[in-house]
Scaffold this motif. Structure first.
Motif, PDB file in Angstrom:
ATOM      1  N   UNK A  44       0.842  -1.196   0.000  1.00  0.00           N
ATOM      2  CA  UNK A  44       0.000   0.000   0.000  1.00  0.00           C
ATOM      3  C   UNK A  44       0.879   1.249   0.000  1.00  0.00           C
ATOM      4  N   UNK A  45       1.135   1.794  -1.175  1.00  0.00           N
ATOM      5  CA  UNK A  45       1.834   3.073  -1.299  1.00  0.00           C
ATOM      6  C   UNK A  45       1.160   3.888  -2.393  1.00  0.00           C
ATOM      7  N   UNK A  46       1.480   5.179  -2.436  1.00  0.00           N
ATOM      8  CA  UNK A  46       0.805   6.070  -3.386  1.00  0.00           C
ATOM      9  C   UNK A  46       1.391   6.016  -4.788  1.00  0.00           C
ATOM     10  N   UNK A  47       2.676   5.681  -4.905  1.00  0.00           N
ATOM     11  CA  UNK A  47       3.289   5.633  -6.226  1.00  0.00           C
ATOM     12  C   UNK A  47       4.314   4.504  -6.263  1.00  0.00           C
ATOM     13  N   UNK A  48       4.932   4.315  -7.428  1.00  0.00           N
ATOM     14  CA  UNK A  48       5.851   3.188  -7.592  1.00  0.00           C
ATOM     15  C   UNK A  48       7.147   3.330  -6.782  1.00  0.00           C
ATOM     16  N   UNK A  49       7.855   4.465  -6.830  1.00  0.00           N
ATOM     17  CA  UNK A  49       9.114   4.555  -6.065  1.00  0.00           C
ATOM     18  C   UNK A  49       8.916   4.361  -4.564  1.00  0.00           C
ATOM     19  N   UNK A  50       7.741   4.744  -4.044  1.00  0.00           N
ATOM     20  CA  UNK A  50       7.498   4.627  -2.598  1.00  0.00           C
ATOM     21  C   UNK A  50       7.479   3.186  -2.124  1.00  0.00           C
ATOM     22  N   UNK A  51       7.309   2.227  -3.043  1.00  0.00           N
ATOM     23  CA  UNK A  51       7.318   0.816  -2.644  1.00  0.00           C
ATOM     24  C   UNK A  51       8.665   0.442  -2.027  1.00  0.00           C
ATOM     25  N   UNK A  52       9.753   0.988  -2.585  1.00  0.00           N
ATOM     26  CA  UNK A  52      11.081   0.688  -2.047  1.00  0.00           C
ATOM     27  C   UNK A  52      11.209   1.203  -0.612  1.00  0.00           C
ATOM     28  N   UNK A  53      10.838   2.461  -0.392  1.00  0.00           N
ATOM     29  CA  UNK A  53      10.981   3.039   0.949  1.00  0.00           C
ATOM     30  C   UNK A  53      10.045   2.355   1.940  1.00  0.00           C
ATOM     31  N   UNK A  54       8.877   1.927   1.464  1.00  0.00           N
ATOM     32  CA  UNK A  54       7.949   1.208   2.345  1.00  0.00           C
ATOM     33  C   UNK A  54       8.567  -0.118   2.812  1.00  0.00           C
ATOM     34  N   UNK A  55       9.176  -0.848   1.897  1.00  0.00           N
ATOM     35  CA  UNK A  55       9.783  -2.136   2.258  1.00  0.00           C
ATOM     36  C   UNK A  55      10.995  -1.940   3.171  1.00  0.00           C
TER      37      UNK A  55
END
Length: 552
Positions: A404-415
């Motif tokens: 659950x993130x707002x955009x694609x690059x945020x997936x990295x920081x979320x993980x």
């Protein structure tokens, strides 16, 4: 005596201020005494004395206020409407209601009581006392509601009897049939001002339809609970259930959620139509350049492909579509879901059960021992699940999942926030796809935008329009019987695609990663969600307003 004379003679409001307030009243409306309070010519505390003199109404003493006993028998009165106007019910004698208020001239309470031919009498109290009484009234009402929330055995039997009677059965069947007919994904039954309203979610947007008849409200809610194997006597805790039925030759799985609210229970029914979903990549509406990248990713034999987006953004449908593209006799596919929404032929689908310790992490540890080629995880929620997923990819599995993130690059920081090491992300992730759903224009009634060139300039879409092979086809929604007068029919996906290539791997996954990754992706021809949506608007598939509604 008129209120103007009263204010002037007994409350020492100058005629100049009265004339000033009357001039404002003539232009903008409003009540004279309230306008004088607003301009500072009359103290708000004096209003009760003004009304007492003007209307000859009694003021309750502090002793009387402390001895107030509330009356809840209000079947014929919308108490919520009265309390919003600061009218508090403090008793009923015979056929006469007694209210205390700081605003006896409020229009809505007077209109309701007169329209329903209800006799009433009024007493006055200060605004501070009314606020305290309202707070006490609501607290007492909540206590009483909690006491009444546990049904007696007789009441439960009565509700079960009502739930099986023809009017209740026919009403619920007609509501579900209408949901199927209009293509609703959900039906919401919510208590609003003493009545249950029905709303349908069509193409992602809620639309108010009707109210349940007062006499059938409890019966309908009870029938839903019975059909979905819930406890009809339980009104204090959330409950979940499932209904399998057939309506209008349509096989339905209905997921039911019941949530206690301050004014009743909210029931949401999600419709899963087995014959309505086509897991065909052509139906997603993916732009050709992004589709080319995704199809290349699907041909890889190992790695992690992530989809991101909020609830209801179509992630599960896209994942099922990708699995359907890969599904054949030569590969073994296992999914781990919560819940399993649709059955895919040839795919081994597993339902997680956290209540017995079988969560995503435990399930993933088990299914990797089943020798799968492809794994799909419904969602990555914790460090353990994320690490097992990444390690599975490194040992030769193709893994699909969502975050659950707002955009694609945020997936990295979320993980990374979950605790996954940066080197593991760089080694395992193939690509990240952010997704939203926008409504498609109705093909029957949409019309070209009158001044398309001016609109393109206003939204600075010139550069995006230049990438099209054809002239921009900006259109606007109109509305007709075919689309339920909304101007839209169906939905399509807008995507942001980010491939984890050598350049992305080289970027440090720190606080600067998201803007740097977005810049790098754009330099390689990539688009953010808003730009992909605007591209579809320029092609005439949706509208600029719809894209802004979803992405802005």
């Amino acid at each position: 005596m008129s209120i103007e004379s009263l204010l002037n003679t007994e409350f020492s409001v100058s005629q100049v201020d009265i004339d000033k307030a009357k001039a404002y009243q003539k232009k903008f409306g409003g009540r004279l005494e309230k306008l004088l309070v607003n301009i500072g010519s009359l103290a708000e505390e004096q209003l009760v004395d003004v009304y007492a003199s003007l209307l000859s109404l009694p003021k309750l003493s502090q002793d009387e206020l402390e001895q107030v006993e509330f009356d809840f028998e209000s079947e014929n009165i919308d108490l919520e409407l009265l309390m919003r106007a600061n009218w508090v019910p403090i008793g009923e004698k015979g056929n006469t209601w007694h209210f205390v208020t700081d605003d006896p001239l409020a229009w809505e309470p007077n209109q309701q009581l007169v329209r329903k031919s209800i006799n009433f009498e009024l007493s006055l109290a200060s605004k501070a006392d009314i606020d305290r009484l309202l707070s006490e009234f609501r607290a007492s009402a909540q206590t009483r509601e909690q006491q009444e929330s546990v049904l007696s055995e007789f009441e439960e039997d009565k509700l079960r009897e009502l739930a099986t009677e023809a009017p209740t059965v026919n009403l619920l069947n007609s509501l579900i049939a209408k949901a199927v007919r209009v293509g609703a994904s959900d039906m919401h039954l919510e208590p609003v001002e003493g009545r249950y309203q029905v709303r349908y979610r069509v193409d992602g947007v809620l639309k108010k339809e009707e109210h349940l008849p007062v006499s059938l409200q409890l019966a309908v809610i009870s029938r839903i609970k019975i059909l979905s194997n819930m406890d009809i006597a339980e009104k204090r805790r959330p409950q979940d259930g499932k209904i399998e039925t057939r309506i209008s030759n349509t096989e339905l799985d209905i997921r039911v959620s019941c949530l206690p609210l301050a004014k009743g229970e909210s029931v949401v029914m999600r419709f899963l139509r087995k014959d309505a979903i086509r897991y065909d990549i052509d139906t997603l509406g993916i732009a050709p350049d992004i589709r080319k990248h995704i199809e290349k990713d699907l041909r890889t034999t190992a790695g992690v492909i992530l989809l991101t987006g909020p609830t209801g953004s179509g992630k599960t449908t896209s994942l099922y579509t990708f699995l359907n593209e890969l599904n054949n006799d030569a590969v073994k596919i296992i999914t781990l879901e919560d819940p399993v929404e649709y059955q895919l032929e040839g795919v081994n689908q597993v339902q997680v059960k956290p209540e017995i310790g079988f969560d995503f992490a435990a399930g993933l540890r088990s299914i990797v021992r089943q020798d799968p080629d492809i794994i799909m995880l419904g969602e990555i929620r914790d460090k353990e699940t994320a690490q097992i997923a990444m390690q599975s990819a490194l040992t030769g599995h193709l893994v699909f999942s969502t975050v659950h993130t707002n955009d694609a690059p945020s997936a990295y920081t979320r993980l990374i926030d979950l605790g996954v090491e940066e080197f593991l992300l760089n080694a395992a992730i193939v690509s990240v796809i952010a997704q939203r759903l926008v409504r498609k224009l109705c093909t029957e009634c949409s019309e070209p935008v009158v001044d398309a060139e001016a609109t393109i300039r206003r939204y600075q879409l010139d550069k995006l329009a230049s990438t099209l092979e054809q002239k921009p086809q900006l259109k606007e929604a109109q509305g007709c019987s075919a689309c339920g007068h909304t101007g839209y029919k169906g939905r399509l996906a807008i995507l942001e695609y980010l491939r984890c290539d050598d350049d992305i791997r080289a970027l440090h996954k720190n606080e600067y990663f998201i803007p740097e990754a977005r810049k790098l992706n754009r330099e390689k021809g990539g688009r953010v969600l808003l730009e992909d949506g605007m591209l579809k608007a320029l092609k005439g598939e949706t509208t600029i307003a719809e894209v802004l509604r979803v992405c802005a």
